[in-house]
Design an enzyme around this catalytic site. Structure first.
Site, PDB file in Angstrom:
ATOM      1  N   SER A   1     -14.622  43.572   2.681  1.00  0.00           N
ATOM      2  CA  SER A   1     -14.897  42.378   3.059  1.00  0.00           C
ATOM      3  C   SER A   1     -16.223  42.651   3.866  1.00  0.00           C
ATOM      4  O   SER A   1     -16.838  41.674   4.530  1.00  0.00           O
ATOM      5  CB  SER A   1     -14.133  41.725   3.847  1.00  0.00           C
ATOM      6  OG  SER A   1     -13.476  42.421   4.716  1.00  0.00           O
TER       7      SER A   1
ATOM      8  N   ASN B   1      -4.347  42.335  11.181  1.00  0.00           N
ATOM      9  CA  ASN B   1      -3.898  40.773  11.093  1.00  0.00           C
ATOM     10  C   ASN B   1      -4.183  40.151  12.182  1.00  0.00           C
ATOM     11  O   ASN B   1      -4.879  39.124  12.043  1.00  0.00           O
ATOM     12  CB  ASN B   1      -2.707  40.897  10.491  1.00  0.00           C
ATOM     13  CG  ASN B   1      -2.540  41.575   9.224  1.00  0.00           C
ATOM     14  OD1 ASN B   1      -3.371  42.001   8.639  1.00  0.00           O
ATOM     15  ND2 ASN B   1      -1.314  41.632   8.557  1.00  0.00           N
TER      16      ASN B   1
ATOM     17  N   THR C   1     -25.654  -5.006   3.441  1.00  0.00           N
ATOM     18  CA  THR C   1     -24.432  -4.879   3.051  1.00  0.00           C
ATOM     19  C   THR C   1     -24.347  -4.802   1.478  1.00  0.00           C
ATOM     20  O   THR C   1     -25.300  -5.670   0.879  1.00  0.00           O
ATOM     21  CB  THR C   1     -23.376  -5.619   3.483  1.00  0.00           C
ATOM     22  OG1 THR C   1     -23.744  -6.928   2.908  1.00  0.00           O
ATOM     23  CG2 THR C   1     -23.332  -5.563   5.172  1.00  0.00           C
TER      24      THR C   1
ATOM     25  N   SER D   1     -45.778  16.782  -7.598  1.00  0.00           N
ATOM     26  CA  SER D   1     -45.332  16.775  -8.878  1.00  0.00           C
ATOM     27  C   SER D   1     -46.475  17.594  -9.672  1.00  0.00           C
ATOM     28  O   SER D   1     -47.694  17.726  -9.110  1.00  0.00           O
ATOM     29  CB  SER D   1     -45.083  15.628  -9.616  1.00  0.00           C
ATOM     30  OG  SER D   1     -45.613  15.538 -10.902  1.00  0.00           O
TER      31      SER D   1
ATOM     32  N   LYS E   1     -47.912  11.894  -6.486  1.00  0.00           N
ATOM     33  CA  LYS E   1     -46.480  11.754  -6.168  1.00  0.00           C
ATOM     34  C   LYS E   1     -46.151  12.592  -4.692  1.00  0.00           C
ATOM     35  O   LYS E   1     -46.954  13.418  -4.153  1.00  0.00           O
ATOM     36  CB  LYS E   1     -45.514  12.972  -6.915  1.00  0.00           C
ATOM     37  CG  LYS E   1     -45.254  11.974  -8.468  1.00  0.00           C
ATOM     38  CD  LYS E   1     -44.226  10.969  -7.928  1.00  0.00           C
ATOM     39  CE  LYS E   1     -42.885  11.213  -8.988  1.00  0.00           C
ATOM     40  NZ  LYS E   1     -41.744  10.398  -8.794  1.00  0.00           N
TER      41      LYS E   1
ATOM     42  N   ASN F   1     -42.553  13.379  -3.278  1.00  0.00           N
ATOM     43  CA  ASN F   1     -41.241  13.340  -3.491  1.00  0.00           C
ATOM     44  C   ASN F   1     -40.595  13.660  -2.461  1.00  0.00           C
ATOM     45  O   ASN F   1     -40.818  14.687  -1.568  1.00  0.00           O
ATOM     46  CB  ASN F   1     -40.751  14.107  -4.731  1.00  0.00           C
ATOM     47  CG  ASN F   1     -41.599  13.507  -6.105  1.00  0.00           C
ATOM     48  OD1 ASN F   1     -41.676  12.290  -6.074  1.00  0.00           O
ATOM     49  ND2 ASN F   1     -41.725  14.525  -6.730  1.00  0.00           N
TER      50      ASN F   1
ATOM     51  N   GLU G   1     -33.401  14.847  -0.505  1.00  0.00           N
ATOM     52  CA  GLU G   1     -32.644  15.158  -1.878  1.00  0.00           C
ATOM     53  C   GLU G   1     -31.847  16.101  -1.620  1.00  0.00           C
ATOM     54  O   GLU G   1     -30.505  16.358  -2.094  1.00  0.00           O
ATOM     55  CB  GLU G   1     -33.568  15.163  -3.075  1.00  0.00           C
ATOM     56  CG  GLU G   1     -34.269  13.890  -3.147  1.00  0.00           C
ATOM     57  CD  GLU G   1     -35.116  14.043  -4.485  1.00  0.00           C
ATOM     58  OE1 GLU G   1     -35.118  14.474  -5.308  1.00  0.00           O
ATOM     59  OE2 GLU G   1     -36.352  13.668  -4.243  1.00  0.00           O
TER      60      GLU G   1
ATOM     61  N   TYR H   1       0.748  37.493   6.580  1.00  0.00           N
ATOM     62  CA  TYR H   1      -0.775  37.688   6.039  1.00  0.00           C
ATOM     63  C   TYR H   1      -0.564  38.256   4.512  1.00  0.00           C
ATOM     64  O   TYR H   1       0.181  38.871   4.030  1.00  0.00           O
ATOM     65  CB  TYR H   1      -1.472  39.100   6.814  1.00  0.00           C
ATOM     66  CG  TYR H   1      -2.594  39.189   6.440  1.00  0.00           C
ATOM     67  CD1 TYR H   1      -3.772  38.712   7.020  1.00  0.00           C
ATOM     68  CD2 TYR H   1      -2.818  40.455   5.324  1.00  0.00           C
ATOM     69  CE1 TYR H   1      -5.247  38.947   6.140  1.00  0.00           C
ATOM     70  CE2 TYR H   1      -4.324  40.486   4.777  1.00  0.00           C
ATOM     71  CZ  TYR H   1      -5.416  39.708   5.322  1.00  0.00           C
ATOM     72  OH  TYR H   1      -6.712  40.231   4.850  1.00  0.00           O
TER      73      TYR H   1
ATOM     74  N   GLN I   1      -8.573  36.829   3.504  1.00  0.00           N
ATOM     75  CA  GLN I   1      -9.741  37.590   3.671  1.00  0.00           C
ATOM     76  C   GLN I   1     -11.006  36.651   3.139  1.00  0.00           C
ATOM     77  O   GLN I   1     -12.057  36.862   3.710  1.00  0.00           O
ATOM     78  CB  GLN I   1      -9.718  39.066   3.033  1.00  0.00           C
ATOM     79  CG  GLN I   1     -11.208  39.541   3.027  1.00  0.00           C
ATOM     80  CD  GLN I   1     -11.016  41.088   2.558  1.00  0.00           C
ATOM     81  OE1 GLN I   1     -10.499  41.980   3.235  1.00  0.00           O
ATOM     82  NE2 GLN I   1     -11.629  41.584   1.478  1.00  0.00           N
TER      83      GLN I   1
ATOM     84  N   LYS J   1     -13.657  33.830   5.183  1.00  0.00           N
ATOM     85  CA  LYS J   1     -14.826  33.881   6.053  1.00  0.00           C
ATOM     86  C   LYS J   1     -15.987  33.446   4.701  1.00  0.00           C
ATOM     87  O   LYS J   1     -17.054  32.858   5.445  1.00  0.00           O
ATOM     88  CB  LYS J   1     -14.994  35.317   6.597  1.00  0.00           C
ATOM     89  CG  LYS J   1     -14.166  35.427   7.741  1.00  0.00           C
ATOM     90  CD  LYS J   1     -14.071  36.951   8.201  1.00  0.00           C
ATOM     91  CE  LYS J   1     -13.082  37.970   7.154  1.00  0.00           C
ATOM     92  NZ  LYS J   1     -11.564  37.472   7.083  1.00  0.00           N
TER      93      LYS J   1
HETATM   94  N1  ARG Z   1     -10.631  42.530   6.475  1.00  0.00           N
HETATM   95  C1  ARG Z   1      -9.371  41.861   6.314  1.00  0.00           C
HETATM   96  C2  ARG Z   1      -9.510  40.134   6.505  1.00  0.00           C
HETATM   97  O1  ARG Z   1     -10.505  39.961   6.586  1.00  0.00           O
HETATM   98  C3  ARG Z   1      -8.566  42.047   7.638  1.00  0.00           C
HETATM   99  C4  ARG Z   1      -7.284  42.348   7.632  1.00  0.00           C
HETATM  100  C5  ARG Z   1      -6.540  43.320   6.834  1.00  0.00           C
HETATM  101  N2  ARG Z   1      -5.284  43.313   6.651  1.00  0.00           N
HETATM  102  C6  ARG Z   1      -4.523  43.907   5.726  1.00  0.00           C
HETATM  103  N3  ARG Z   1      -3.298  44.099   6.083  1.00  0.00           N
HETATM  104  N4  ARG Z   1      -5.023  44.730   4.700  1.00  0.00           N
HETATM  105  O2  ARG Z   1      -8.507  39.519   6.252  1.00  0.00           O
END
Ligand code: ARG
Length: 619
Positions: free
Chosen positions: A28, A118, A163, A288, A294, A296, A301, A328, A333, A336
């Protein structure tokens, strides 16, 4: 990115069975580095707690703090080029910990005592969202400020409201702008609620079940947030398993995006040749490639369109969380990606919206040209009859008949119909009906609070202007991130002000309208107005940057209850609310309060004395 082994995979010989595809799939790091400041802040709080309960020594702690502070500085400077980012280590948490160990050795190896990624990531996300909501709060206020600025210029322009997109009742442009302020204001409050709702600390939950070590979770929260420390979350399983903070935030963002999409559509319609109500800056339109004439509204939009992306993030998050077991799971993950994407989109849209709104003007001439069409004053005529004692339902019928009469006679508006003709429908109608007809008259007549006519919009405008002013001050006091690390910006000018303040030795509340304040104002060099100097001092006090002197040279005069109540009413009338009192000194509003107070009580209090009473009452 260089290669590194996973130091936590001992059962599998330290991750020596390396597979490139698997490593790329599981990481990640490509998106979670955005949380490095929050990760480091969380680690420092955790380390301080470990030291407090005796799990690490004071020397360990100072090594950890030194290492993490250095790392933060390095990442601040090098960003994505920081050599500590090693994708094999999976995420921001492991990269920072590995770099710490490389820097300080064994103390670094103690940091993860009683902690799991976690609970660590659950905290980091909350901290990140906490900062994000503060940024979004400011952007909402900026947009409100933009609507306010248009209202101050064009607010009195009389226009129709709609309305079903059919003409309804006459309003003023300011009334509609205040509607957008109300809607965006509510978006802002919804975002602030997320912040208030999730200010709890998951650290100390470990991987799922907690820890046998004597962790002091209250202390972690305090180290994290000072006096306003975060209390521990209730349950270690739930704390590591839920992503409610992500969902609540992205829902609040979705509502914001939805509101913006409605506003964008409204203005797109107003910009058509058919309406021609609004013009926006040329920079916010595109031409345009084929049609030379134009203009626009592409940016509007896109604001309308990108709302869909934000809903997509919300749907993804909801779906991601659906059906996963309590504890968990790596699915989490993905949270985010969606939180960051939704945040960035709404941030961009809010900024764009504010810029467009600032550039806009209502075209009074165009609006006026067709204003008489559509019998928008019909409801006003019915209310005129109510005032003459006609039951509303009957009045409604009468006015319906009168509108029909206009159609039959080919009369385009109620103002052009003879009173004598109206009288044939209802004999209660007299010459005075003229004051109730025609859009310009109607917008003056609305009296109910929150109305979209002249009185309602002016009242709302005053409230929003206060919010905008007050928020600018709060912003000056320092960002959340800054207070997290205790480094509120104090300029050289501010330093000079602080020194002069310290030398005067008279406490801030006792300062307005005194010779001492004049001296301070002169010391500030005359670049800032008196009220600016005073507000800067007040903001620095809030941010804890001003020494507490605590010495008042004079006592506030003693007033009776009635006089105190009068003064409070005057403050609310002129400042908007008691909590906005700090904006009063050296403003015209203050002069108005002081003059009215002395006139109505027959007292002759000085400006300083009146301020002292206000400051005392507010406490
Ligand atoms: N990069 C992981 C996340 O964003 C961190 C937690 C990882 N925990 C695990 N038990 N592998 O969730």
């Amino acid at each position: 990115m260089s290669s590194a082994r996973k130091p936590w995979e001992h059962a599998k010989a330290g991750g020596s069975e390396h597979d490139e595809l698997a490593a790329r799939f599981v990481e990640s790091l490509s998106y979670d580095t955005r949380m490095y400041k929050h990760d480091i802040a969380g680690s420092i709080a955790h380390a301080r707690m470990l030291q407090k309960v005796g799990l690490i020594t004071a020397d360990d702690l100072s090594e950890i703090e030194r290492g993490l502070t250095e790392i933060r500085g390095e990442i601040d400077e090098q960003g994505a080029a920081w050599p500590g980012w090693k994708v094999e280590l999976e995420d921001v948490h492991m990269c920072i910990e590995a770099a710490l160990i490389e820097k300080v050795g064994d103390p670094g190896r103690k940091l993860h005592t009683g902690r799991s990624r976690n609970d660590q990531v659950a905290l980091d996300l909350r901290l990140w969202v906490d900062d994000a909501t503060a940024e979004m709060d400011t952007l909402c206020v900026d947009l409100i400020a933009a609507y306010v600025s248009v209202a101050e210029r064009d607010g009195d322009v009389v226009m129709p409201s709609y309305t079903h997109l059919q003409r309804a009742q006459p309003i003023v442009a300011g009334g509609e702008l205040m509607a957008w302020c109300a809607a965006v204001g509510r978006c802002r409050n919804r975002i602030r609620l997320v912040r208030a709702f999730h200010n709890q600390n998951p650290l100390g939950s470990g991987a799922i079940a907690g820890s046998s070590l004597p962790l002091d979770r209250e202390a972690t929260g305090e180290f994290l947030r000072g006096e306003a420390g975060w209390t521990p979350t209730d349950n270690s399983i739930d704390a590591t398993a839920n992503r409610d903070v992500a969902l609540d935030y992205v829902y609040a963002l979705s509502m914001t995006a939805m509101t913006l999409s409605r506003w964008a559509e409204q203005w797109i319609i107003y910009m058509t040749a058919e309406f021609g109500f609004i013009r926006i800056g040329d920079a916010f339109t595109t031409g345009s490639s084929m049609m030379p004439q134009k203009r626009n509204p592409d940016m509007l939009e896109l604001i309308r369109g990108r709302c869909g992306n934000v809903y997509g993030s919300l749907t993804s998050l909801l779906t991601m969380c659906k059906g996963i077991t309590i504890g968990y799971n790596r699915d989490l993950q993905e949270d985010k990606r969606h939180v960051f994407a939704a945040h960035d989109t709404v941030r961009d849209c809010l900024m764009m919206a504010a810029a467009i709104a600032r550039s806009a003007s209502f075209n009074a001439e165009r609006i006026n040209a067709g204003l008489d069409r559509g019998f928008a004053d019909a409801t006003s005529l019915a209310e005129y009859l109510v005032n003459k004692g006609v039951p509303f339902r009957t009045a409604h019928q009468h006015v319906g008949a009168i509108v029909r009469m206009c159609d039959e006679k080919g009369v385009a508006s109620l103002t052009k119909l003879d009173v004598a003709d109206m009288k044939t429908v209802c004999d209660k109608i007299g010459k005075d009906v003229a004051e109730w007809l025609g859009p310009a008259n109607v917008v003056k007549r609305y009296r109910s609070s929150g109305n979209a006519g002249l009185s309602g919009y002016k009242e709302a405008l005053a409230v929003w202007k206060d919010l905008v002013g007050g928020h600018a001050d709060a912003k000056e006091a320092g960002s959340v991130q800054a207070s997290l690390f205790g480094d509120v910006d104090v300029s050289d000018e501010d330093e000079a002000l602080i020194t002069a303040y310290r030398e005067l030795g008279r406490t801030l509340d006792d300062l307005p309208y005194t010779d001492e304040f004049e001296a301070l104002y002169k010391a500030a060099g005359g670049e800032r107005s008196r009220s600016d100097v005073l507000r800067r001092l007040m903001n620095m006090r809030k941010a804890g940057k001003l020494p507490r002197l605590g010495r008042a040279l004079e006592k506030p005069p003693v007033l009776d209850g009635e006089q105190e109540a009068l003064l409070m009413d005057l403050v609310i009338e002129h400042a908007g609310s008691l909590s906005l009192r700090d904006q009063l000194p050296y403003s015209e509003a203050f002069d108005a309060v002081a003059t009215a107070f002395n006139a109505r009580t027959g007292l002759q209090l000085s400006e300083h004395q009146i301020w002292r009473v206000i400051a005392k009452l507010a406490k």
